[in-house]
Design an enzyme around this catalytic site. Structure first.
Site, PDB file in Angstrom:
ATOM      1  N   ASN A   1      47.097  51.004  32.640  1.00  0.00           N
ATOM      2  CA  ASN A   1      45.648  50.830  32.721  1.00  0.00           C
ATOM      3  C   ASN A   1      45.190  50.429  34.112  1.00  0.00           C
ATOM      4  OD1 ASN A   1      45.047  51.511  30.038  1.00  0.00           O
ATOM      5  ND2 ASN A   1      45.571  49.452  29.326  1.00  0.00           N
TER       6      ASN A   1
ATOM      7  N   HIS B   1      45.973  47.902  36.050  1.00  0.00           N
ATOM      8  CA  HIS B   1      45.866  46.498  36.435  1.00  0.00           C
ATOM      9  C   HIS B   1      47.217  45.841  36.181  1.00  0.00           C
ATOM     10  CE1 HIS B   1      44.129  45.711  32.133  1.00  0.00           C
ATOM     11  NE2 HIS B   1      45.418  45.840  32.112  1.00  0.00           N
TER      12      HIS B   1
ATOM     13  N   CYS C   1      43.651  41.449  37.702  1.00  0.00           N
ATOM     14  CA  CYS C   1      44.278  41.311  39.010  1.00  0.00           C
ATOM     15  C   CYS C   1      44.795  42.678  39.430  1.00  0.00           C
ATOM     16  CB  CYS C   1      45.426  40.307  38.928  1.00  0.00           C
ATOM     17  SG  CYS C   1      46.366  40.147  40.445  1.00  0.00           S
TER      18      CYS C   1
END
Length: 380
Positions: free
Chosen positions: A283, A285, A320
């Site tokens: 995804n 991240h 993040c």
């Protein structure tokens, strides 16, 4: 093929009329597993039949409810498999399968040599990865998986993904190299726009529950990165699989607020942690399991060497990315109470435990990524 006196896996595949027969494709597979603790072979055989080239459509029923657009067990669908299992008395299973009228998905794993830590037992990261793997296989085996990472068909059409907001894992005992574990997982609603996923991990030989976990998930748009309500179409897909059951007793769930650490309240700070390309998931991240390793970067070595992590609660605040630099903060205190991990490893409820509060934050603006709380139990 590599072999070991502790762990031997032999796979045999027999295919009959693979080329000559167009109407069906059948094969048999036998799995043999021997673990150092088992002292015997675990065996399973199964048959798989698949129709090729047809284009039938239909609406199937799961747990007594219709599932829109999901063709479970439809023999007319392309590549849809009809599996019949022949399980022996020793319950030796290496493939995931549904139990309890398809409400619970069960999968078995062997703890590999690269999944253990310095004390020769599975790490918390290993357990979290196995929980995540079982959850994804649950979605896929249910026939719900779209083209996203764990997303359903209707979610994929709307560019939606699942993201975890909170997870709690309680460990009674960490498995060793070569041990076989059995993981059950199921889902339920969490409020109006969330989903809860629970797990239990058993020792395969003793069938004793050694780990319990619960988590909360919400939906995010994968392009705008904004949270979304659960569309009715998605709700109709997942609702037939809901099971009102908790892996962790209500009184043992960590509902307490996790305090925010600062430079003044943290006992230790580990700055300059940099995500790498291998830390990214499908995804785009950072995989949520990666945060555990960064949290431990600010935990004193003495704690890591002399204590076992009995419980961890993670509260995810924001994403993040690879370009972000992080700081890891930890504070510690001793507590005497009947914690969720009491009596683990032979301790008593009055044994002092260490409780740590953690924070992962952005280095450039101190924005919070993850808050966490861990409970540590002495090994001695």
């Amino acid at each position: 093929m590599a072999s070991s006196t502790n762990n031997l896996v032999q796979c045999c595949y027999l295919q009959k009329n693979h080329i000559q027969t167009a109407k069906k494709n059948a094969f048999k597979a036998g799995f043999l597993v021997s673990g150092s603790r088992n002292g015997k072979f675990l065996r399973q055989s199964f048959k798989v039949k698949a129709n090729v080239g047809s284009s039938g459509k239909g609406v199937e029923t799961v747990n007594g409810k219709k599932v829109n657009g999901v063709h479970l067990g439809d023999q007319r669908g392309i590549g849809v498999k009809d599996c019949s299992f022949e399980e022996p008395d020793d319950r030796g299973v290496l493939l995931g399968r549904f139990v309890e009228n398809r409400f619970v998905y069960r999968q078995t794993f062997v703890i590999r040599s690269y999944e253990i830590g310095p004390d020769k037992t599975a790490t918390m990261e290993t357990l979290m990865n196995l929980l995540q793997e079982t959850a994804l296989n649950h979605v896929t085996s249910a026939g719900l998986a779209g083209n996203g990472f764990g997303a359903t068909h209707e979610m994929s059409l709307r560019k939606l993904i699942w993201v975890v907001t909170r997870i709690q894992v309680q460990v009674e005992k960490y498995s060793s190299w070569g041990d076989v574990v059995e993981i059950d997982t199921w889902v339920n609603a969490a409020g109006k726009n969330g989903m809860r996923r629970d797990w239990i991990i058993r020792d395969f030989v003793s069938q004793k529950i050694i780990t319990r976990a619960t988590s909360t998930w919400v939906i995010m748009n994968r392009e705008t990165r904004r949270l979304s309500k659960i569309p009715d179409e998605v709700r109709n897909e997942v609702t037939p699989f809901y099971l009102d059951r908790s892996a962790i007793a209500t009184e043992k769930i960590d509902h307490e607020k996790i305090e925010k650490l600062t430079d003044e309240t943290a006992a230790r700070i580990r700055p300059g942690l940099a995500p790498s390309w291998s830390d990214m998931d499908a995804n785009q991240h950072v995989n949520n399991v990666k945060y555990i390793g960064w949290i431990l970067e600010s935990v004193p070595m003495k704690v890591l060497e002399e204590y076992n992590m009995g419980c961890i609660t993670l509260e995810y605040r924001r994403e993040c990315r690879q370009s972000d630099m992080l700081d890891s903060l930890t504070s510690m205190k001793t507590r005497h109470n009947k914690s969720t991990t009491s009596n683990a490893y032979g301790t008593t409820p009055t044994t002092p435990h260490l409780e740590c509060t953690h924070l992962l934050r952005m280095q450039h603006d101190t924005a919070e990524i993850v808050r966490a709380r861990t409970v540590w139990i002495s090994k001695y």
